[in-house]
Scaffold this motif. Structure first.
Motif, PDB file in Angstrom:
ATOM      1  N   THR A   1      -2.401  -4.055 -11.235  1.00  0.00           N
ATOM      2  CA  THR A   1      -2.399  -2.685 -10.723  1.00  0.00           C
ATOM      3  C   THR A   1      -0.963  -2.247 -10.455  1.00  0.00           C
ATOM      4  O   THR A   1      -0.088  -3.077 -10.205  1.00  0.00           O
TER       5      THR A   1
ATOM      6  N   LYS B   1       1.337   1.378  -8.803  1.00  0.00           N
ATOM      7  CA  LYS B   1       1.482   2.755  -8.346  1.00  0.00           C
ATOM      8  C   LYS B   1       2.856   3.221  -8.790  1.00  0.00           C
ATOM      9  O   LYS B   1       3.856   2.567  -8.505  1.00  0.00           O
TER      10      LYS B   1
ATOM     11  N   VAL C   1      -3.356   9.366  -7.689  1.00  0.00           N
ATOM     12  CA  VAL C   1      -4.012   8.727  -6.552  1.00  0.00           C
ATOM     13  C   VAL C   1      -3.545   9.203  -5.178  1.00  0.00           C
ATOM     14  O   VAL C   1      -4.236   8.963  -4.195  1.00  0.00           O
TER      15      VAL C   1
ATOM     16  N   GLY D   1      -1.770   5.935 -10.304  1.00  0.00           N
ATOM     17  CA  GLY D   1      -2.240   4.559 -10.216  1.00  0.00           C
ATOM     18  C   GLY D   1      -2.698   4.073 -11.576  1.00  0.00           C
ATOM     19  O   GLY D   1      -3.316   4.815 -12.340  1.00  0.00           O
TER      20      GLY D   1
END
Length: 93
Positions: A5, A7, A43, A55
């Motif tokens: 993941t 950001k 996000v 994201g």
């Protein structure tokens, strides 16, 4: 199963309305989704017109591959938008 993941925090100082921001975000998301087959969405900071937080998530079988995919998406976004990348937070689960 490895989940990667990230950001990505972007700053677009030329954007003066949420409509302009939406056009920039839709372009980034559409191109990235099509090219890299990742889950991607805006996000955070959806009500602030110059701040963009995107994201990204990918599922793979190695941490190395997850890092590679995320880095490729970040590089692609950096090359294909005028927005400045301020920060990238990455997590491999």
């Amino acid at each position: 199963m490895i989940v990667g993941t990230a950001k990505i925090y972007l700053y677009a100082n030329w954007v003066h309305s949420l409509k302009e921001k939406r056009m920039v975000v839709k372009s980034i998301i559409g191109k990235s989704k099509h090219r890299f087959n990742v889950s991607i969405a805006e996000v955070e900071n959806q009500d602030y017109h110059q701040s963009i937080v995107i994201g990204i998530a990918c599922v793979t079988n190695t941490a190395r591959m997850a890092n590679s995919i995320i880095q490729n998406v970040v590089d692609f976004i950096e090359e294909n938008t005028e927005a400045m990348i301020e920060n990238v937070e990455t997590e491999i689960l």
